[in-house]
Structures are given as C-alpha cells and as structure tokens.
Design an enzyme around this catalytic site. Structure first.
Site, PDB file in Angstrom:
ATOM      1  N   ASP A  40      77.216  30.330  59.863  1.00 34.09           N
ATOM      2  CA  ASP A  40      78.050  29.215  60.341  1.00 34.09           C
ATOM      3  C   ASP A  40      79.483  29.706  60.554  1.00 34.09           C
ATOM      4  OD1 ASP A  40      79.319  26.653  60.680  1.00 34.09           O
ATOM      5  OD2 ASP A  40      77.754  25.720  59.488  1.00 34.09           O
ATOM      6  N   ASN A  66      83.682  25.098  57.412  1.00 33.90           N
ATOM      7  CA  ASN A  66      82.952  24.514  56.284  1.00 33.90           C
ATOM      8  C   ASN A  66      83.870  24.417  55.072  1.00 33.90           C
ATOM      9  OD1 ASN A  66      80.813  25.990  57.979  1.00 33.90           O
ATOM     10  ND2 ASN A  66      79.577  24.799  56.556  1.00 33.90           N
ATOM     11  N   CYS A  92      80.461  24.282  64.587  1.00 30.41           N
ATOM     12  CA  CYS A  92      79.390  24.400  65.573  1.00 30.41           C
ATOM     13  C   CYS A  92      80.027  24.392  66.953  1.00 30.41           C
ATOM     14  CB  CYS A  92      78.419  23.230  65.423  1.00 30.41           C
ATOM     15  SG  CYS A  92      77.154  23.243  66.690  1.00 30.41           S
ATOM     16  N   HIS A 133      75.903  19.942  53.047  1.00 27.02           N
ATOM     17  CA  HIS A 133      76.611  20.898  53.925  1.00 27.02           C
ATOM     18  C   HIS A 133      77.790  20.141  54.538  1.00 27.02           C
ATOM     19  CE1 HIS A 133      76.222  24.185  57.185  1.00 27.02           C
ATOM     20  NE2 HIS A 133      77.019  23.316  57.768  1.00 27.02           N
TER      21      HIS A 133
HETATM   22  P1  HMG Z   1      67.681  26.441  76.895  1.00 20.84           P
HETATM   23  O1  HMG Z   1      68.616  27.071  77.883  1.00 20.84           O
HETATM   24  O2  HMG Z   1      67.378  24.995  77.066  1.00 20.84           O
HETATM   25  O3  HMG Z   1      66.272  27.124  76.763  1.00 20.84           O
HETATM   26  O4  HMG Z   1      68.296  26.696  75.447  1.00 20.84           O
HETATM   27  P2  HMG Z   1      65.564  28.350  77.372  1.00 20.84           P
HETATM   28  O5  HMG Z   1      64.249  28.402  76.700  1.00 20.84           O
HETATM   29  O6  HMG Z   1      65.600  28.267  78.868  1.00 20.84           O
HETATM   30  O7  HMG Z   1      66.425  29.614  76.902  1.00 20.84           O
HETATM   31  C1  HMG Z   1      67.572  30.108  77.553  1.00 20.84           C
HETATM   32  C2  HMG Z   1      67.588  31.603  77.442  1.00 20.84           C
HETATM   33  O8  HMG Z   1      67.694  31.998  76.075  1.00 20.84           O
HETATM   34  C3  HMG Z   1      66.309  32.262  77.924  1.00 20.84           C
HETATM   35  O9  HMG Z   1      66.666  33.546  78.394  1.00 20.84           O
HETATM   36  C4  HMG Z   1      65.490  32.407  76.665  1.00 20.84           C
HETATM   37  O10 HMG Z   1      64.545  33.438  76.721  1.00 20.84           O
HETATM   38  C5  HMG Z   1      66.542  32.736  75.645  1.00 20.84           C
HETATM   39  P3  HMG Z   1      66.506  33.944  79.950  1.00 20.84           P
HETATM   40  O11 HMG Z   1      65.063  33.746  80.243  1.00 20.84           O
HETATM   41  O12 HMG Z   1      67.391  32.957  80.691  1.00 20.84           O
HETATM   42  O13 HMG Z   1      66.991  35.363  80.002  1.00 20.84           O
HETATM   43  N1  HMG Z   1      66.191  32.254  74.294  1.00 20.84           N
HETATM   44  C6  HMG Z   1      66.387  32.957  73.182  1.00 20.84           C
HETATM   45  N2  HMG Z   1      66.887  34.166  72.974  1.00 20.84           N
HETATM   46  C7  HMG Z   1      66.956  34.609  71.688  1.00 20.84           C
HETATM   47  N3  HMG Z   1      66.560  33.854  70.632  1.00 20.84           N
HETATM   48  C8  HMG Z   1      66.061  32.634  70.821  1.00 20.84           C
HETATM   49  C9  HMG Z   1      65.954  32.141  72.133  1.00 20.84           C
HETATM   50  N4  HMG Z   1      65.516  30.980  72.657  1.00 20.84           N
HETATM   51  C10 HMG Z   1      65.660  31.075  73.974  1.00 20.84           C
HETATM   52  N5  HMG Z   1      65.677  31.895  69.779  1.00 20.84           N
HETATM   53  C11 HMG Z   1      68.126  26.895  73.041  1.00 20.84           C
HETATM   54  C12 HMG Z   1      67.678  26.147  74.294  1.00 20.84           C
HETATM   55  C13 HMG Z   1      67.628  26.109  71.865  1.00 20.84           C
HETATM   56  C14 HMG Z   1      67.505  28.283  73.070  1.00 20.84           C
HETATM   57  C15 HMG Z   1      69.661  27.013  73.085  1.00 20.84           C
HETATM   58  O14 HMG Z   1      70.178  25.739  73.253  1.00 20.84           O
HETATM   59  C16 HMG Z   1      70.230  27.588  71.804  1.00 20.84           C
HETATM   60  O15 HMG Z   1      70.050  28.759  71.506  1.00 20.84           O
HETATM   61  N6  HMG Z   1      70.941  26.776  71.027  1.00 20.84           N
HETATM   62  C17 HMG Z   1      71.499  27.206  69.739  1.00 20.84           C
HETATM   63  C18 HMG Z   1      72.820  26.540  69.495  1.00 20.84           C
HETATM   64  C19 HMG Z   1      73.376  26.980  68.155  1.00 20.84           C
HETATM   65  O16 HMG Z   1      73.150  28.073  67.688  1.00 20.84           O
HETATM   66  N7  HMG Z   1      74.151  26.084  67.533  1.00 20.84           N
HETATM   67  C20 HMG Z   1      74.733  26.375  66.233  1.00 20.84           C
HETATM   68  C21 HMG Z   1      73.750  26.353  65.119  1.00 20.84           C
HETATM   69  S1  HMG Z   1      73.415  24.717  64.513  1.00 20.84           S
HETATM   70  C22 HMG Z   1      74.764  24.403  63.461  1.00 20.84           C
HETATM   71  O17 HMG Z   1      75.680  25.174  63.391  1.00 20.84           O
HETATM   72  C23 HMG Z   1      74.721  23.182  62.592  1.00 20.84           C
HETATM   73  C24 HMG Z   1      74.515  23.496  61.106  1.00 20.84           C
HETATM   74  O18 HMG Z   1      75.526  24.327  60.605  1.00 20.84           O
HETATM   75  C25 HMG Z   1      74.545  22.164  60.319  1.00 20.84           C
HETATM   76  C26 HMG Z   1      75.767  21.332  60.670  1.00 20.84           C
HETATM   77  O19 HMG Z   1      76.878  21.742  60.326  1.00 20.84           O
HETATM   78  O20 HMG Z   1      75.555  20.325  61.343  1.00 20.84           O
HETATM   79  C27 HMG Z   1      73.160  24.159  60.874  1.00 20.84           C
HETATM   80 MG    MG Z   2      77.487  23.751  59.936  1.00 20.81          MG
END
Ligand code: HMG
Ligand code: MG
Length: 296
Positions: free
Chosen positions: A15, A246, A237, A204
C-alpha cells in the site's frame, strides 16, 4: 477490557509504495522488506500482482517475491485469476484479494462492478482454499466512498458475509479515504464481529483526516486485535482521490506499547527500516514517532 497483544500487518511495501510518484527500485524495496522483518513483523503485504499498465509501481512483483518472498507471513495482493496464478508461481502461500463495497469505486479501481468482481472472485477463493493457500480479502470503501459518499453498514456486512461464506480466512476492512470517525469504527466493527465471529478480522485505516489512531482505539474497544499499518505512514490508493497514507505503523505501535499492549515489533528497528525507504519516496514522512527519532 483491552487485549494484551495485537498483530500488526505491515502493508508499507505494498500500500505504501503503490501510490508513490516514482517507481522505487526493486533492490530498495527488498532491503526495506528485509529490514521490516528484522523489526519483528510476522505478517506483511510485500507487493501486488496487478496490471502494470494500471499500477506501474508494482510491476516488479515477481522479482520482489523472488528476492524477498520466502518468509512465513508474506502476503501478496491481487484482484484476478491472472494475478493469482502469477502469485502462486512466485511461491506465495498467502494471497489478499480486494474488492470495494461501492460499485463506482470498483469501476475506477478494477474496472468491474461490485457484483462482477465478487462473482469473479468467489470461485478463485474456493480454489485457493482447496490448495491450502491463506486468503485475506481486503474490503475497500467499507465506511465511505470517494464517489458515492457514506456507505451503509448493511452493505459492508453483506459483502463481508459473501466473502466469509466463500471461505476467506480473514477480512481486512478498510477506510480507503480516511473519512471514518471513531463512532463509525466502533459500530461497524461491533456489528461485523457479532455477525461474523468465525472469520479473522483486521482494520485498515487511512489517515487522511488524522483519525486513524482514534479509529484504531475505537476498533480495539470493539474487539479488533489485528491492524494493517504502513511504515512511515506511506500509502494510498491511486484510484481513490483524496486517500492519503495509512496509519503510520510507528505511531500505532508507540500508542499500543504505551498502553501496555504488546506487538512483538521493535520500534527502533522499525525506524531503521523507514530510513531505508525515506530517500526514495516523494513525500515527507510526518509521523511523530519517526520525526522525534530523527531529531535525537
Ligand atoms: P482491465 O484493463 O479492465 O483488464 O484491468 P484487462 O484484463 O484488459 O487487463 C489490462 C492489461 O493488464 C492486460 O494486458 C492484462 O493482461 C494485464 P495487455 O493484454 O493489455 O498487454 N493484466 C495483468 N498483468 C499483471 N497482473 C495482473 C493482470 N491482470 C491483467 N494481475 C485490472 C483490470 C483489475 C487488471 C486492473 O484494473 C488492475 O490491475 N487494477 C489494480 C488496481 C490497484 O492495484 N489498486 C490498488 C490496490 S487496492 C487498494 O489499495 C485498497 C486496499 O489498500 C484497501 C483500502 O485501503 O481500501 C487494499
Ligand atoms: Mg489501503
């Protein structure tokens, strides 16, 4: 009646660094993670397997795991099958999936509605459990959403229930944009503990409005004994506007230790870990405990 000890799940390497302006070199991340382990954390989110197009800061997840993922208590975050497969290939024994209560937030964060995200995750959670993997589910926007405003506790409970029934070991319930107040923290965690006694639960808190410590205290009173926190107060985020860092782990631990609650963490060694990351991050690390350490 407060607990005698609590578990801190350190989330700084994940994070903390996902929202940094610059990509922190892998070698620095690895040094940071190792220093945090020396400080005594038994559980740590070390990286996330997410799309490198969406979050380039985490694009070295496989390398981080290869170099620093071999210890018990290592957790990696991921939202989908592709990430789960990569996490398992990297040797991960504990995986954190994530979904928000609010659909508007999920659309920005993972390009899915809440319903689509949950439908997608449930079969993967079941598979992970069949394979003996520890599964944590991070529940974003459990209190407030940057797009939809106040979230109904009943909606948070419903999502938590669905994931608990799917078999997750732990729910990490998050105040994504640091807007919760201690009364909200107390009442939501009282409700969740009562309705879901079978599942481990962590709180969290982001510290945008400087209420994370008060919220942690309120959550302790509601029976929570596991807290996510981020060394140096880093974090946020990228898809939640207004989310700042955090709860700073060092301030949380200072408070707990002063209250006679053990964490197993050596705060001096924690400060040494923060010194490793400080030159590589774009923001000032403002936690009281770290600042007073640097002055002395
Ligand atoms: P998308 O564009 O809708 O989906 O993204 P996609 O399937 O078309 O994927 C886009 C590209 O990423 C593709 O590559 C996939 O292969 C690749 P391309 O074909 O264009 O070359 N891809 C990946 N690569 C590596 N690892 C993967 C992966 N998945 C797809 N796992 C997706 C949808 C969910 C992938 C995107 O929106 C994403 O990665 N989001 C993550 C956002 C994120 O990390 N946010 C922060 C974390 S959550 C948080 O911080 C909250 C938390 O702390 C709690 C709180 O505080 O609330 C936990
Ligand atoms: Mg967080």
């Amino acid at each position: 009646n407060l607990p005698r000890s609590v578990e801190i799940i350190e989330v700084g390497p994940r994070d903390g660094l996902q929202n940094e302006a610059n990509f922190v070199p892998t070698a620095v991340k690895v040094e940071f993670i190792r220093a945090l382990r020396r400080a005594g954390f038994k559980e740590m989110e070390v990286t996330s397997f997410v799309s490198p197009k969406w979050v380039p800061q985490m694009s070295d997840a496989a390398e981080v795991m290869q170099l620093a993922g071999d210890q018990p208590g290592t957790i990696v975050l991921t939202p989908n099958k592709r990430g789960i497969d990569a996490a398992l290939a990297s040797g991960a024994k504990a995986v954190a999936v994530f979904v928000g209560v609010s659909t508007s937030f999920n659309q920005k964060n993972i390009n899915k509605t809440t319903e689509e995200a949950v439908e997608g995750l449930v079969p993967h959670i079941k598979d992970l459990k069949k394979n003996g993997v520890i599964v944590r589910a991070c529940i974003s926007t459990a209190f407030h959403c940057p797009y939809e405003g106040k979230i109904e506790p009943a909606d948070t409970l419903a999502l938590c229930k669905t994931l608990a029934e799917a078999g997750v070991d732990e729910l990490s319930v998050a105040d994504t944009i640091g807007k919760a107040t201690p009364d909200e923290a107390y009442s939501l965690f009282t409700l969740l503990k009562k309705e879901l006694p079978q599942v481990m639960m962590a709180a969290h808190f982001h510290d945008t409005r400087k209420m994370a410590l008060a919220n942690i205290y309120a959550s302790l009173l509601a029976g929570i004994t596991r807290f996510d926190a981020s060394a140096g107060g880093l974090g946020g985020c990228p898809f939640a506007p207004g989310a700042s860092g955090n709860a700073a782990t060092e301030d949380v631990i200072y408070m707990l230790h002063r209250m006679g609650i053990d964490t197993g963490v050596d705060v001096d060694l924690l400060n040494e870990a923060i010194e490793i990351i400080e030159p590589h991050v774009s923001r000032d690390l403002e936690s009281w405990y770290y600042q007073s350490y640097k002055k002395n």
